[in-house]
Design a protein around this motif. Structure first.
Motif, PDB file in Angstrom:
ATOM      1  N   GLU A 218       1.263  -5.568   1.451  1.00 19.24           N
ATOM      2  CA  GLU A 218       1.716  -5.390   2.830  1.00 19.24           C
ATOM      3  C   GLU A 218       1.790  -6.730   3.560  1.00 19.24           C
ATOM      4  O   GLU A 218       2.746  -6.987   4.312  1.00 19.24           O
ATOM      5  N   ILE A 279      -4.494  -4.657   9.050  1.00 13.69           N
ATOM      6  CA  ILE A 279      -3.939  -4.259   7.756  1.00 13.69           C
ATOM      7  C   ILE A 279      -5.043  -4.125   6.716  1.00 13.69           C
ATOM      8  O   ILE A 279      -5.064  -3.181   5.914  1.00 13.69           O
ATOM      9  N   HIS A 283      -6.663  -0.357   4.682  1.00 11.92           N
ATOM     10  CA  HIS A 283      -6.814  -0.128   3.245  1.00 11.92           C
ATOM     11  C   HIS A 283      -8.271  -0.249   2.788  1.00 11.92           C
ATOM     12  O   HIS A 283      -8.534  -0.352   1.593  1.00 11.92           O
TER      13      HIS A 283
END
Length: 378
Positions: A218, A279, A283
């Motif tokens: 990402e 980000i 995750h």
């Protein structure tokens, strides 16, 4: 021998691998004191990043006169191996384009500092206030260097009106580029924790690698911006991935990554750190950031015109105004006053057999003298 060459040889001959203290500052102080400068020296910091020596020298002009400063660093990167001659034994060698002075720091940036001091010989003491902001901690962490000098200047009410940093900005020939700004820099470490286990029993473990891969994918796909009028696009680079798992049949307990972002003035170090952290957290990871510096821009104007005019008068070329390249201590000094970087050709900086064209030292001294006189007369 010219003054600039003599000074450059003496500075190179004083070893000063970062962080620098002692002899090289003795040498510079001995050059400045006869010119009427008050020399202030102080040591800050402790291991592993210190101690670091800093020098602030000032020659005061008439009351109310302008204050112009030269800034730079006397510390150098480690010389490495395979030099043709000893890195701290300055040596002049002939070349097709003219004699070259070899030695660590020849262009980054003892040569420029030598030319600055040589320029001070040609600037009358009554023209205005002139100072030198010199650190021994630019090539290293830059924790105890220029920021400590800024504190010193503020404490003693000696901030300059304008500042020129002598970083090696020229590319193909002396005078072809000056830096009116720099991008910011932030380094970010990402950690994903898991649970170690046998690869045959994944339900009893928690593999952090798929989550780290998802984070990196990402981040790698991000387009931070398309650049601005004065800055190139910001870029995010993955610089390290580490698991440290020597066993082929073990799911690791932790995976880490490191990335570096060079960014323009659309962003801040904090905003980019927060974006990356979000980000990572999405995750299942965590991020820690260290902001090395924020972007800055000294918009084209009177200061850049003075520099361009001086360069063109001595070299016949007009310097390009650029914001390319890495960071420098100008990122700190911009908080004090407008700052522009201009100096020698950068082709050999940090390389084996670093060298400066002998002729460029004298030309640069003349350019610096013209700039100083024009700023102080303004």
């Amino acid at each position: 021998m010219s003054i600039a060459l003599d000074y450059a040889e003496k500075l190179i001959a004083a070893p000063s691998v970062t962080p620098a203290t002692g002899l090289v500052f003795d040498v510079m102080a001995q050059m400045l004191s006869p010119l009427g400068f008050e020399v202030h020296r102080f040591v800050t910091g402790e291991a592993p990043d210190g101690p670091v020596e800093n020098l602030f020298a000032i020659r005061r002009g008439p009351a109310g006169s302008k204050h112009f400063a030269f800034a730079g660093h006397l510390d150098v990167v480690p010389p490495g191996n395979d030099w043709t001659s000893a890195p701290f034994a300055p040596e002049i060698r002939p070349s097709p384009g003219g004699d070259l002075l070899h030695g660590r720091g020849a262009v980054d940036m003892k040569g420029s500092i030598a030319s600055m001091i040589a320029a001070a010989h040609d600037v009358p003491a009554d023209a205005g206030t002139l100072s030198f902001i010199i650190t021994g901690d630019e090539e290293g962490p830059a924790v105890y260097g220029t920021r400590a000098l800024i504190d010193f200047m503020r404490e003693h009410d000696m901030e300059p009106d304008l500042c020129l940093v002598g970083e090696p900005t020229s590319v193909n020939r002396l005078g072809d580029m000056m830096k009116i700004g720099r991008r910011g820099s932030v380094n970010i470490w990402i950690v994903v924790e898991g649970t170690q286990g046998h690869v045959a029993y994944p339900h009893l473990a928690d593999n952090p690698l798929p989550r780290l891969v998802a984070i990196m994918a990402e981040l790698d796909a991000l387009v931070l911006d398309e650049g601005t009028d004065w800055f190139q696009p910001s870029n995010l680079e993955i610089t390290d991935l580490e698991v440290g798992n020597p066993a082929h049949n073990v799911i690791p307990a932790k995976a880490t990554a490191r990335l570096s972002i060079r960014f323009n003035d659309i962003h801040s170090g904090a905003s980019l750190s927060e974006r990356v952290a979000a980000i990572a957290e999405k995750h299942g990871g965590a991020a820690k950031s260290i902001i090395s510096g924020e972007p800055f821009l000294t918009p084209p104007g009177e200061f850049s015109r003075i520099i361009a005019d001086a360069v063109e008068a001595e070299t016949g070329i007009a310097p390009e105004a650029s914001t390319t390249g890495g960071t420098s201590d100008a990122r700190f000094l911009r908080a004090v006053c407008p700052v522009i970087e201009f100096g020698l050709c950068n082709a050999t900086m940090h390389k084996t057999d670093e060298a400066v064209a002998v002729a460029d030292l004298d030309v640069l001294a003349k350019i610096y003298a013209r700039i100083t006189k024009a700023v102080l007369a303004g």
